[in-house]
Motif scaffolding. Structure first.
Motif, PDB file in Angstrom:
ATOM      1  N   ARG A   1      -5.679   2.860   4.716  1.00 24.04           N
ATOM      2  CA  ARG A   1      -6.278   4.182   4.111  1.00 24.04           C
ATOM      3  C   ARG A   1      -5.309   5.133   4.792  1.00 24.04           C
ATOM      4  O   ARG A   1      -5.177   6.226   4.445  1.00 24.04           O
ATOM      5  CB  ARG A   1      -7.646   4.334   4.677  1.00 24.04           C
ATOM      6  CG  ARG A   1      -8.428   3.342   3.857  1.00 24.04           C
ATOM      7  CD  ARG A   1     -10.101   3.924   3.941  1.00 24.04           C
ATOM      8  NE  ARG A   1     -11.113   3.300   3.135  1.00 24.04           N
ATOM      9  CZ  ARG A   1     -11.264   3.239   2.118  1.00 24.04           C
ATOM     10  NH1 ARG A   1     -10.419   4.062   1.117  1.00 24.04           N
ATOM     11  NH2 ARG A   1     -12.149   2.464   1.282  1.00 24.04           N
TER      12      ARG A   1
ATOM     13  N   LEU B   1     -10.011   1.778  -2.815  1.00 26.26           N
ATOM     14  CA  LEU B   1      -9.688   0.505  -2.036  1.00 26.26           C
ATOM     15  C   LEU B   1     -10.645  -0.425  -2.665  1.00 26.26           C
ATOM     16  O   LEU B   1     -12.053  -0.249  -2.243  1.00 26.26           O
ATOM     17  CB  LEU B   1      -9.598   0.522  -0.616  1.00 26.26           C
ATOM     18  CG  LEU B   1      -9.413  -0.687   0.224  1.00 26.26           C
ATOM     19  CD1 LEU B   1      -7.975  -1.191  -0.545  1.00 26.26           C
ATOM     20  CD2 LEU B   1      -9.293  -0.667   1.588  1.00 26.26           C
TER      21      LEU B   1
ATOM     22  N   ALA C   1       0.696  -1.332  -0.067  1.00 22.95           N
ATOM     23  CA  ALA C   1       0.014  -0.201  -0.127  1.00 22.95           C
ATOM     24  C   ALA C   1       0.757   1.326  -0.063  1.00 22.95           C
ATOM     25  O   ALA C   1       0.598   2.201  -0.610  1.00 22.95           O
ATOM     26  CB  ALA C   1      -1.006   0.089   1.170  1.00 22.95           C
TER      27      ALA C   1
ATOM     28  N   ILE D   1     -14.850  -0.741   2.042  1.00 22.31           N
ATOM     29  CA  ILE D   1     -14.231  -0.495   0.751  1.00 22.31           C
ATOM     30  C   ILE D   1     -14.849   0.403   0.026  1.00 22.31           C
ATOM     31  O   ILE D   1     -15.924   0.899   0.166  1.00 22.31           O
ATOM     32  CB  ILE D   1     -13.903  -2.002   0.272  1.00 22.31           C
ATOM     33  CG1 ILE D   1     -15.385  -2.625  -0.048  1.00 22.31           C
ATOM     34  CG2 ILE D   1     -13.111  -2.789   1.163  1.00 22.31           C
ATOM     35  CD1 ILE D   1     -15.269  -3.829  -0.958  1.00 22.31           C
TER      36      ILE D   1
END
Length: 257
Positions: A117, A124, A66, A144
């Motif tokens: 996040r 996402l 991420a 999500i």
């Protein structure tokens, strides 16, 4: 979990995609043949401590990717996928037995999404196979942005189907099990199509005695008959069906054949 190429290789692909103006998404997941990953899951003894260690390792892998996605300006990040299905709350092993995930796994998945996040500012998505979409009800799905449905299920028992026959089965799967995700969570949905250019792809290689993904991943001495026309018919049917449904917001050709 490990990535199967270096960050340098990944940088080259990302830079090339950005330079050519392609839309990008990063989908880090455990890559293995169906039989290998099934053998792994069926051989483990998933105790509470075992699951805590597994999730810790998976979380580290996902959060690392991420951060990479954020630094590389990749706008979409996808987690989940069929290889981690036993790790979902009340999940099952490939042999049908319950995977014995801890009682708090709903919360752990929710917390993982929150951690993603914190590092990643884009959209996402959560990946889920098409054949279990009607059974999937998880609280963390509310957190999500959209679903990524891995679409590679059998479309017909025939080895020489017409586009119309394929499309009929595609429509049935879209409007029954897959649409339930949209109904239940009111989230956008993207299809990831994964059908090989071999004879029998629409039937999921029933003529070869194995699923297509498994047959291609492990290799075989059995002769493979290339069938580009059948693959084109599958993609034609799915694309036509997708265009007719406004709740499908995108289609991805998953894999390369």
């Amino acid at each position: 979990p490990e990535i199967n190429f270096s960050y340098e290789d990944q940088d080259i692909l990302v830079t090339y995609a950005q330079d050519t103006g392609l839309n990008q998404a990063l989908f880090p997941h455990i890559v293995s043949s169906d039989s290998t990953i099934n053998i792994f899951w069926n051989s483990v003894s998933p105790t509470y401590d075992w699951w805590l260690e597994w999730f810790s390792q998976y979380e580290r892998f996902i959060l690392d990717q991420a951060v990479y996605a954020e630094n590389a300006n990749i706008p979409i990040f996808i987690l989940g996928g069929k290889s981690i299905l036993p790790a979902l709350p009340s999940g099952s092993l490939p042999n049908g037995q319950l995977s014995n995930t801890p009682y708090d796994f709903q919360e752990r998945w929710k917390e993982l999404i929150e951690k993603i996040r914190e590092s990643f500012s884009g959209q996402l998505l959560f990946a889920i196979p098409s054949d279990i979409t009607d059974d999937s009800q998880y609280e963390f799905f509310q957190n999500i942005d959209a679903f990524y449905v891995e679409f590679e299920s059998q479309l017909t028992p025939k080895t020489d189907p017409s586009v119309a026959e394929i499309k009929g089965q595609v429509n049935e799967q879209l409007d029954t099990s897959i649409y339930k995700l949209v109904q239940n969570y009111l989230k956008p949905l993207i299809l990831g199509i994964n059908y090989a250019s071999i004879d029998g792809s629409a039937s999921n290689c029933t003529n070869l005695g194995s699923s297509c993904t498994e047959f291609l991943s492990v290799g075989s001495k059995q002769e493979i008959n290339i069938d580009l026309a059948e693959q084109a018919d599958i993609y034609t049917a799915i694309l036509e069906s997708s265009i007719e449904r406004e709740w499908i917001t995108g289609v991805v050709s998953q894999g390369y054949f």
